[in-house]
Write a protein that holds these residues in place. Structure first.
Motif, PDB file in Angstrom:
ATOM      1  N   ILE A  70       4.952  16.415 -11.345  1.00  0.00           N
ATOM      2  CA  ILE A  70       5.303  15.062 -10.888  1.00  0.00           C
ATOM      3  C   ILE A  70       5.905  15.051  -9.409  1.00  0.00           C
ATOM      4  CG2 ILE A  70       6.519  13.033 -11.695  1.00  0.00           C
ATOM      5  CD1 ILE A  70       4.324  13.839 -13.301  1.00  0.00           C
ATOM      6  N   ALA A  71       6.858  15.729  -9.125  1.00  0.00           N
ATOM      7  CA  ALA A  71       7.476  15.672  -7.878  1.00  0.00           C
ATOM      8  C   ALA A  71       6.429  15.973  -6.755  1.00  0.00           C
ATOM      9  CB  ALA A  71       8.725  16.723  -7.697  1.00  0.00           C
ATOM     10  N   ASN A  72       5.567  17.040  -6.952  1.00  0.00           N
ATOM     11  CA  ASN A  72       4.753  17.272  -6.256  1.00  0.00           C
ATOM     12  C   ASN A  72       3.573  16.558  -5.575  1.00  0.00           C
ATOM     13  OD1 ASN A  72       4.033  19.227  -3.918  1.00  0.00           O
ATOM     14  ND2 ASN A  72       1.980  19.684  -5.395  1.00  0.00           N
ATOM     15  N   ALA A  73       3.189  15.530  -7.078  1.00  0.00           N
ATOM     16  CA  ALA A  73       2.310  14.403  -6.879  1.00  0.00           C
ATOM     17  C   ALA A  73       2.966  13.483  -5.971  1.00  0.00           C
ATOM     18  CB  ALA A  73       2.217  13.879  -8.347  1.00  0.00           C
ATOM     19  N   PHE A  74       4.141  13.183  -6.001  1.00  0.00           N
ATOM     20  CA  PHE A  74       4.754  12.161  -5.143  1.00  0.00           C
ATOM     21  C   PHE A  74       4.661  12.550  -3.644  1.00  0.00           C
ATOM     22  CE2 PHE A  74       7.786  10.626  -8.926  1.00  0.00           C
ATOM     23  CZ  PHE A  74       6.771   9.683  -9.248  1.00  0.00           C
ATOM     24  N   ARG A  75       4.958  13.786  -3.478  1.00  0.00           N
ATOM     25  CA  ARG A  75       4.929  14.449  -2.030  1.00  0.00           C
ATOM     26  C   ARG A  75       3.571  14.256  -1.371  1.00  0.00           C
ATOM     27  NH1 ARG A  75       3.180  18.610   0.618  1.00  0.00           N
ATOM     28  NH2 ARG A  75       2.472  19.645  -1.113  1.00  0.00           N
ATOM     29  N   ARG A  76       2.706  14.653  -2.282  1.00  0.00           N
ATOM     30  CA  ARG A  76       1.269  14.365  -1.763  1.00  0.00           C
ATOM     31  C   ARG A  76       0.825  13.021  -1.647  1.00  0.00           C
ATOM     32  NH1 ARG A  76      -2.699  19.165  -4.416  1.00  0.00           N
ATOM     33  NH2 ARG A  76      -4.188  17.873  -2.809  1.00  0.00           N
ATOM     34  N   ILE A  77       1.261  12.132  -2.404  1.00  0.00           N
ATOM     35  CA  ILE A  77       0.966  10.812  -2.258  1.00  0.00           C
ATOM     36  C   ILE A  77       1.415   9.917  -1.184  1.00  0.00           C
ATOM     37  CG2 ILE A  77       1.008   8.307  -3.336  1.00  0.00           C
ATOM     38  CD1 ILE A  77       0.734   9.642  -6.144  1.00  0.00           C
ATOM     39  N   LEU A  78       2.616  10.566  -0.946  1.00  0.00           N
ATOM     40  CA  LEU A  78       3.298  10.057   0.448  1.00  0.00           C
ATOM     41  C   LEU A  78       2.638  10.481   1.636  1.00  0.00           C
ATOM     42  CD1 LEU A  78       7.083  10.898  -0.580  1.00  0.00           C
ATOM     43  CD2 LEU A  78       6.088   8.673   0.116  1.00  0.00           C
ATOM     44  N   ILE A  79       2.035  11.616   1.510  1.00  0.00           N
ATOM     45  CA  ILE A  79       1.393  12.031   2.736  1.00  0.00           C
ATOM     46  C   ILE A  79      -0.063  11.525   3.051  1.00  0.00           C
ATOM     47  CG2 ILE A  79       0.250  14.383   3.958  1.00  0.00           C
ATOM     48  CD1 ILE A  79       2.742  15.726   2.765  1.00  0.00           C
ATOM     49  N   ALA A  80      -0.747  11.366   1.747  1.00  0.00           N
ATOM     50  CA  ALA A  80      -2.405  11.299   1.796  1.00  0.00           C
ATOM     51  C   ALA A  80      -2.789   9.733   1.139  1.00  0.00           C
ATOM     52  CB  ALA A  80      -2.967  12.350   1.186  1.00  0.00           C
ATOM     53  N   GLU A  81      -1.671   9.282   0.666  1.00  0.00           N
ATOM     54  CA  GLU A  81      -2.342   7.873  -0.199  1.00  0.00           C
ATOM     55  C   GLU A  81      -1.558   6.640  -0.315  1.00  0.00           C
ATOM     56  OE1 GLU A  81      -4.714   8.652  -4.057  1.00  0.00           O
ATOM     57  OE2 GLU A  81      -3.559  10.577  -3.767  1.00  0.00           O
ATOM     58  N   VAL A  82      -0.404   6.740   0.564  1.00  0.00           N
ATOM     59  CA  VAL A  82       0.236   5.566   0.774  1.00  0.00           C
ATOM     60  C   VAL A  82      -0.424   4.549   1.961  1.00  0.00           C
ATOM     61  CG1 VAL A  82       2.442   4.309   1.581  1.00  0.00           C
ATOM     62  CG2 VAL A  82       2.370   6.239  -0.132  1.00  0.00           C
ATOM     63  N   PRO A  83      -1.051   3.516   2.005  1.00  0.00           N
ATOM     64  CA  PRO A  83      -1.797   3.072   3.039  1.00  0.00           C
ATOM     65  C   PRO A  83      -0.954   2.688   4.158  1.00  0.00           C
ATOM     66  CG  PRO A  83      -1.558   1.277   1.118  1.00  0.00           C
ATOM     67  CD  PRO A  83      -0.918   2.603   0.867  1.00  0.00           C
ATOM     68  N   THR A  84      -1.388   2.406   5.493  1.00  0.00           N
ATOM     69  CA  THR A  84      -0.885   2.159   6.613  1.00  0.00           C
ATOM     70  C   THR A  84      -1.945   1.298   7.621  1.00  0.00           C
ATOM     71  OG1 THR A  84      -1.048   4.146   7.982  1.00  0.00           O
ATOM     72  CG2 THR A  84       1.128   3.649   6.703  1.00  0.00           C
ATOM     73  N   ILE A  85      -1.593   0.894   8.727  1.00  0.00           N
ATOM     74  CA  ILE A  85      -2.319   0.168   9.654  1.00  0.00           C
ATOM     75  C   ILE A  85      -2.380   0.975  10.984  1.00  0.00           C
ATOM     76  CG2 ILE A  85      -3.102  -1.960  10.875  1.00  0.00           C
ATOM     77  CD1 ILE A  85      -2.945  -2.474   7.776  1.00  0.00           C
ATOM     78  N   CYS A  86      -3.468   1.385  11.496  1.00  0.00           N
ATOM     79  CA  CYS A  86      -3.764   1.971  12.597  1.00  0.00           C
ATOM     80  C   CYS A  86      -4.926   1.439  13.472  1.00  0.00           C
ATOM     81  CB  CYS A  86      -3.767   3.576  12.498  1.00  0.00           C
ATOM     82  SG  CYS A  86      -2.043   4.507  11.938  1.00  0.00           S
ATOM     83  N   VAL A  87      -5.043   1.685  14.704  1.00  0.00           N
ATOM     84  CA  VAL A  87      -6.229   1.699  15.417  1.00  0.00           C
ATOM     85  C   VAL A  87      -7.184   2.481  15.047  1.00  0.00           C
ATOM     86  CG1 VAL A  87      -7.083   1.456  17.838  1.00  0.00           C
ATOM     87  CG2 VAL A  87      -4.824   0.507  17.460  1.00  0.00           C
ATOM     88  N   GLU A  88      -8.342   2.065  14.773  1.00  0.00           N
ATOM     89  CA  GLU A  88      -9.582   2.893  14.076  1.00  0.00           C
ATOM     90  C   GLU A  88     -10.735   2.667  15.424  1.00  0.00           C
ATOM     91  OE1 GLU A  88     -12.106   4.954  11.572  1.00  0.00           O
ATOM     92  OE2 GLU A  88      -9.927   4.733  12.169  1.00  0.00           O
ATOM     93  N   ARG A  89     -11.106   1.630  15.991  1.00  0.00           N
ATOM     94  CA  ARG A  89     -11.893   1.441  17.003  1.00  0.00           C
ATOM     95  C   ARG A  89     -11.565   0.976  18.247  1.00  0.00           C
ATOM     96  NH1 ARG A  89     -17.082   1.373  15.008  1.00  0.00           N
ATOM     97  NH2 ARG A  89     -17.417   1.506  12.403  1.00  0.00           N
ATOM     98  N   PRO A 225       2.042   7.686   6.518  1.00  0.00           N
ATOM     99  CA  PRO A 225       3.016   7.000   7.006  1.00  0.00           C
ATOM    100  C   PRO A 225       4.400   7.587   7.162  1.00  0.00           C
ATOM    101  CG  PRO A 225       2.887   6.812   4.595  1.00  0.00           C
ATOM    102  CD  PRO A 225       1.776   7.869   4.988  1.00  0.00           C
ATOM    103  N   VAL A 226       4.317   9.162   6.973  1.00  0.00           N
ATOM    104  CA  VAL A 226       5.595   9.681   6.882  1.00  0.00           C
ATOM    105  C   VAL A 226       5.552  10.855   8.136  1.00  0.00           C
ATOM    106  CG1 VAL A 226       6.431   9.626   4.740  1.00  0.00           C
ATOM    107  CG2 VAL A 226       4.711  11.456   4.979  1.00  0.00           C
ATOM    108  N   ALA A 227       6.396  11.460   8.678  1.00  0.00           N
ATOM    109  CA  ALA A 227       6.211  12.458   9.899  1.00  0.00           C
ATOM    110  C   ALA A 227       6.331  13.844   8.851  1.00  0.00           C
ATOM    111  CB  ALA A 227       7.186  12.306  10.826  1.00  0.00           C
ATOM    112  N   THR A 228       7.437  13.529   7.952  1.00  0.00           N
ATOM    113  CA  THR A 228       7.388  14.759   7.116  1.00  0.00           C
ATOM    114  C   THR A 228       7.823  14.314   5.776  1.00  0.00           C
ATOM    115  OG1 THR A 228       8.582  16.956   6.723  1.00  0.00           O
ATOM    116  CG2 THR A 228       9.831  15.120   7.677  1.00  0.00           C
TER     117      THR A 228
END
Length: 353
Positions: A70-89, A225-228
């Motif tokens: 569970i702890a590792n799932a939270f860590r991986r979601i923080l890195i890979a699946e919490v959405p943010t807004i960035c310049v794409e084009r 959304p996270v640097a680390t």
């Protein structure tokens, strides 16, 4: 209170050359005549989340009472699946700087923006039509000129030229549709206005249109959304009361650990563990290198006590990141639940899922 005994059910043993009892054994059938089936009330009593340190960009908190999965799932979601807004084009109308279009576009995409992802819809595919609900538009238009009446004896670019650096502060938001009303309280802009994108000299110019969209880190690292986001298990230093450290060696023993972990009584020369400072122990295992301390101490980690360290880089304040990860996990569980119910209701209808 300091832990005085090693419990293989709760602790991970840290030895000179290996670790032991890494996996949890609290599941049905492992111990005879013991019921370890999952119980909601027991889980609630054991679950603890405690913030240890909070700043504008970082947070350290303890997550206690969950499995490593569970702890590792939270860590991986923080890195890979919490959405943010960035310049794409990036649409380049003019670029006479020394940085080529592709490299400059990548640098622009990595600039974090202060936009709440909840206000935007995510495009289902890269070719979806851009609308005011899924796309933000910025203009980047900078031209370098020589500063009039600049001192002749200076080499400082800021005194010689105007706009000698292209900064993230040069992003100009161009509202589309209802965006000006919806985002009036927090106009879109970079979170850091001093990011240098490139440098210019007189006669060089940049003119671009930037389209920002909603995305997740598993699609591109710029959406992370996270640097680390990391965690470690709570360290334990367990002293053996049957074999105390010899008084003449207590200072050497103390130096085998991180500062403040081991306390020495100035009168009796007895050693003790500062339970509050134990979390700072690096678990270097230096004490195991000295044969005179053999049997005096056991190093371990608490299997279900996770020390999280998260550094936010973007819209989210650090204290909001874990709730966002929990929301993503709950959505995944809801999807699995719906799929399971559909499978059960349709008999063997695997094709319907």
């Amino acid at each position: 209170m300091p832990v005085t005994t090693y419990d293989p059910r709760k602790h991970v043993g840290v030895h000179a050359e290996r670790v032991s009892h890494v996996s949890s054994t609290n599941f049905p059938g492992h111990y005879p005549n013991e019921d370890h089936s999952w119980d909601l009330e027991r889980f609630r009593k054991g679950l603890t989340v405690k913030i240890e340190r909070l700043s504008n960009r970082t947070i350290e908190f303890d997550l206690v009472g969950v499995d490593a999965s569970i702890a590792n799932a939270f860590r991986r979601i923080l890195i890979a699946e919490v959405p943010t807004i960035c310049v794409e084009r990036v649409y380049v109308w003019d670029n006479t700087s020394v940085v080529v279009d592709e490299v400059l576009a990548q640098r622009i995409g990595l600039v974090p923006l202060n936009i709440d992802p909840a206000l935007m819809d995510m495009k289902q595919s890269a070719n979806d039509q851009a609308t005011d609900r899924n796309t933000l538009v910025f203009r980047l238009q900078v031209a370098c000129e020589r500063r009039k009446n600049a001192p002749k004896d200076t080499t400082d670019s800021s005194k010689l030229y105007i706009n000698h650096e292209v900064l993230s502060s040069h992003f100009k938001w161009i509202p589309q549709g209802e965006q000006e009303i919806v985002m009036a309280d927090n106009p879109p802009a970079p979170t850091n206005l001093n990011i240098v994108l490139t440098k210019l000299r007189p006669g060089q110019e940049i003119d671009m249109e930037l389209h920002a969209v909603k995305g997740v880190g598993k699609d591109h690292a710029k959406f992370c959304p996270v640097a680390t986001a990391s965690y470690r298990l709570l360290p334990l230093v367990i002293l053996n009361p049957e074999k105390p450290v010899p008084p003449e060696l207590v200072e050497k023993f103390q130096k085998c650990f991180s500062s403040g972990v081991i306390r020495i009584d100035p009168r009796t020369k007895a050693v003790s563990v500062d339970s509050k400072k134990t979390r700072n122990e690096t678990m270097s295992r230096e004490v195991y290198r000295h044969p005179e301390f053999e049997g005096c101490v056991q190093l371990a980690r608490v299997r279900d006590h996770f020390l999280f360290n998260i550094e936010s880089e973007g819209f989210y304040p650090p204290q909001r990141l874990l709730p966002e990860a929990i929301a993503v996990m709950r959505a995944k569980i809801a999807t699995i639940k719906r799929a399971t119910e559909t499978l059960l209701n349709s008999g063997d209808g695997l094709g319907d899922c």
